[in-house]
Design a protein around this motif. Structure first.
Motif, short mmCIF file in Angstrom:
data_model
loop_
_atom_site.label_atom_id
_atom_site.label_comp_id
_atom_site.label_asym_id
_atom_site.label_seq_id
_atom_site.Cartn_x
_atom_site.Cartn_y
_atom_site.Cartn_z
N LEU A 199 -0.60 34.15 -15.71
CA LEU A 199 -1.28 33.61 -14.53
C LEU A 199 -0.31 33.46 -13.37
O LEU A 199 -0.64 33.79 -12.22
CB LEU A 199 -1.92 32.26 -14.87
CG LEU A 199 -3.15 32.30 -15.78
CD1 LEU A 199 -3.57 30.88 -16.15
CD2 LEU A 199 -4.30 33.02 -15.10
N GLN A 200 0.90 32.97 -13.64
CA GLN A 200 1.89 32.81 -12.59
C GLN A 200 2.28 34.15 -11.98
O GLN A 200 2.39 34.27 -10.75
CB GLN A 200 3.13 32.10 -13.15
CG GLN A 200 2.93 30.62 -13.42
CD GLN A 200 4.17 29.95 -13.98
OE1 GLN A 200 5.13 30.61 -14.37
NE2 GLN A 200 4.15 28.63 -14.04
N ASN A 201 2.47 35.16 -12.84
CA ASN A 201 2.83 36.49 -12.34
C ASN A 201 1.75 37.04 -11.42
O ASN A 201 2.05 37.59 -10.35
CB ASN A 201 3.06 37.46 -13.50
CG ASN A 201 4.30 37.12 -14.30
OD1 ASN A 201 5.15 36.34 -13.86
ND2 ASN A 201 4.43 37.71 -15.48
N ARG A 202 0.50 36.89 -11.84
CA ARG A 202 -0.59 37.43 -11.03
C ARG A 202 -0.73 36.65 -9.73
O ARG A 202 -0.95 37.25 -8.66
CB ARG A 202 -1.90 37.40 -11.83
CG ARG A 202 -3.01 38.17 -11.14
CD ARG A 202 -4.23 38.33 -12.02
NE ARG A 202 -5.24 39.14 -11.35
CZ ARG A 202 -5.34 40.45 -11.42
NH1 ARG A 202 -4.46 41.12 -12.14
NH2 ARG A 202 -6.28 41.12 -10.78
N GLN A 203 -0.61 35.32 -9.79
CA GLN A 203 -0.70 34.52 -8.57
C GLN A 203 0.42 34.86 -7.60
O GLN A 203 0.21 34.92 -6.39
CB GLN A 203 -0.66 33.03 -8.93
CG GLN A 203 -1.93 32.53 -9.59
CD GLN A 203 -1.80 31.11 -10.11
OE1 GLN A 203 -0.74 30.50 -10.03
NE2 GLN A 203 -2.88 30.58 -10.67
#
Length: 538
Positions: free
Chosen positions: A244-248
């Motif tokens: 999720l962090q990578n995509r955000q």
């Protein structure tokens, strides 16, 4: 080590994964994750050599590879100890061929030479110690010496699984491949498996829809998404957070780039025909450099599960007194008395074969108890939705998902049904899928859609998570937690029990424990309570 190089796999026009390059390092324990249908089992079969890549790619695996067989009943006619030795296919084939040749009264010269070759194979594979080593493994998994000569058919399902795991380990594999090892296991057996795998020193690759299991066992997650496989360090929860962090991070960076590109394009549009051509060209190059990073669509989808009740029941739901039931001289429960009030969420837990499903079916009047009374309140009588453990007979073949669900329509209308199917990930043409070709996960979601549509104040669920992926299990837990009615659920999924249950009915070796409280509170008091033992498989 297992090395995957430039691997591509697809079916027809659909690509599961493309140009995959990953390494599975000895000593690490990898959870292979992704939603239903993403290609987890296909990738596992490629690793084991049972399947091939579509176009290109290669897999290098250790010589000794342990693979968990899926059919726990395939060895019912074999001795337990023989089923373990079969894990070394080269050795077992040599044993069988030698026995066949030894039964002959006369031998040709070629057959005598072959017997010599077989003796060499048996010696190379340490075959004369095979039963001793198999016995050691069987004792380690909880099957005592006096049972080793028994037939596999005498074992309960969870112990058959343990034998198949012993079979996979028998040849001393450098890597172990496990596809859904917690299916059909009770909570105690899953806990045993977690401890067992924590001591395994080779490379482990495991597919599981049990989030708690993945968090307990895995040191890394190999996630199938974006048509590739990405290795994340840590357990499943660590992977979800990192993903999720990578995509955000990428999405935010793309937004910033888009703002800068808009400003540069405005400058180019204003001065393209003027005397500032060098600055215009410079900004055009900057626009190209700032092109946003392409974000492929993630294949992670989460259904939206919400259970409503058309009308609530009264406070009193059910009274059970002196309930007793036995099969084949095995008493499942005796003189069991309990009451249920509105809003309780009851998790029924215990080993396989101890009577959990039988209890549910007695309550629903599908099975007649030997003794005792079952009295539903007038508002609760026949006012429930039931999710059976064996769902195959629940969905009519020869129709589509849409047409099947529409048969239960009262006044909702076609748009409501299509919307409900969309929430359960049957959007567009997916709703026209033939019921005969539905996967286990799709069938489970379709049955959930029917339960949501019925809007009964009581839900009775028997192993509802067996075929759901991790996202669907989380959605189910959320839906049951928010449901204002009453829930009975038989499950081995610890996260579901922890999130949903307000009361635990536990089958143990000393009887049934009826515990008012959460699963964590139950474990604090009864953590080391010996579970009830399952009987012979039927």
């Amino acid at each position: 080590m297992i090395t995957v190089t430039d691997l591509t796999k697809g079916y027809g026009s659909r690509t599961l994964f493309e140009n995959v390059n990953v390494k599975f390092i000895p000593g690490n324990k990898y959870g292979l994750t992704g939603p239903n249908g993403c290609g987890k089992s296909t990738f596992m079969r490629i690793l084991t050599g049972e399947d091939e890549a579509s176009n290109r790619g290669s897999v290098t695996s250790p010589k000794r590879l342990g693979v968990l067989k899926q059919n726990q009943f395939a060895y019912d006619d074999e001795r337990i100890i023989d089923a373990v030795v079969m894990g070394n296919e080269r050795l077992w084939s040599a044993f069988k061929e030698k026995d066949m040749l030894c039964e002959l009264t006369e031998h040709t010269e070629e057959q005598l030479h072959r017997l010599g070759d077989l003796e060499s194979i048996i010696a190379d594979e340490n075959g004369y110690n095979a039963e001793f080593e198999a016995g050691q493994i069987l004792r380690g998994i909880g099957i005592p010496d006096e049972q080793h000569e028994n037939m596999m058919a005498t074992l309960a399902t969870d112990y058959k699984f343990r034998v198949l795991l012993a079979q996979a380990l028998f040849a001393g594999p450098e890597a172990l491949m496990l596809d859904e090892p917690t299916n059909h296991l009770d909570l105690e057996s899953i806990h045993w498996l977690e401890e067992f795998l924590s001591e395994y020193e080779g490379t482990l690759v495991v597919i599981s829809h049990d989030r708690h299991f993945l968090n307990s066992v895995c040191t890394h997650i190999a996630d199938i998404d974006y048509e590739t496989i990405i290795i994340y360090p840590g357990n499943y929860d660590n992977m979800v957070e990192a993903k999720l962090q990578n995509r955000q991070t990428i999405e935010e960076a793309n937004k910033d780039k888009a703002k800068k590109v808009a400003q540069l394009q405005e400058f180019v549009a204003r001065f393209a025909a003027g005397q500032r051509s060098s600055q215009v060209q410079s900004r055009k190059k900057e626009i190209v450099r700032l092109a946003p990073q392409e974000l492929k669509k993630s294949n992670i989808q989460r259904p939206f599960i919400r259970f409503e009740q058309e009308r609530a029941t009264g406070q009193e739901i059910l009274k059970v007194k002196g309930l007793t039931k036995a099969f084949d001289d095995k008493t499942l429960f005796k003189d069991f008395t309990f009451e249920v009030v509105r809003g309780e969420k009851i998790a029924i837990i215990g080993s396989n074969g101890v009577g959990k499903t039988t209890l549910l079916r007695c309550l629903l009047n599908e099975i007649k108890p030997d003794k005792g009374t079952i009295k539903w309140s007038e508002a609760a009588q026949d006012n429930y939705s039931y999710y059976p453990q064996d769902y195959h007979d629940a969905i009519e073949p020869g129709t589509t998902a849409l047409d099947w669900l529409m048969k239960f329509m009262k006044k909702e209308g076609h748009e409501y049904i299509r919307g409900l199917l969309g929430r359960m990930l049957f959007s567009g043409e997916e709703s026209l899928k033939a019921t005969d070709s539905l996967s286990g996960g799709e069938s489970a979601r379709l049955l959930m859609a029917r339960l949501m549509m019925q809007k009964h104040p009581i839900l009775v669920l028997d192993e509802p998570t067996n075929h759901l992926d991790l996202e669907a299990v989380s959605a189910l837990a959320e839906g049951l937690t928010l449901f204002p009615g009453t829930v009975f659920v038989v499950t081995h999924d610890r996260d579901l029990i922890s999130e949903v249950a307000t009361r635990i009915i536990s089958f143990t070796a000393t009887g049934i424990i009826d515990f008012y409280g959460t699963y964590e509170e139950y474990l604090q008091i009864h953590k080391f309570k010996e579970p009830a033992k399952a009987g012979k498989s039927k």
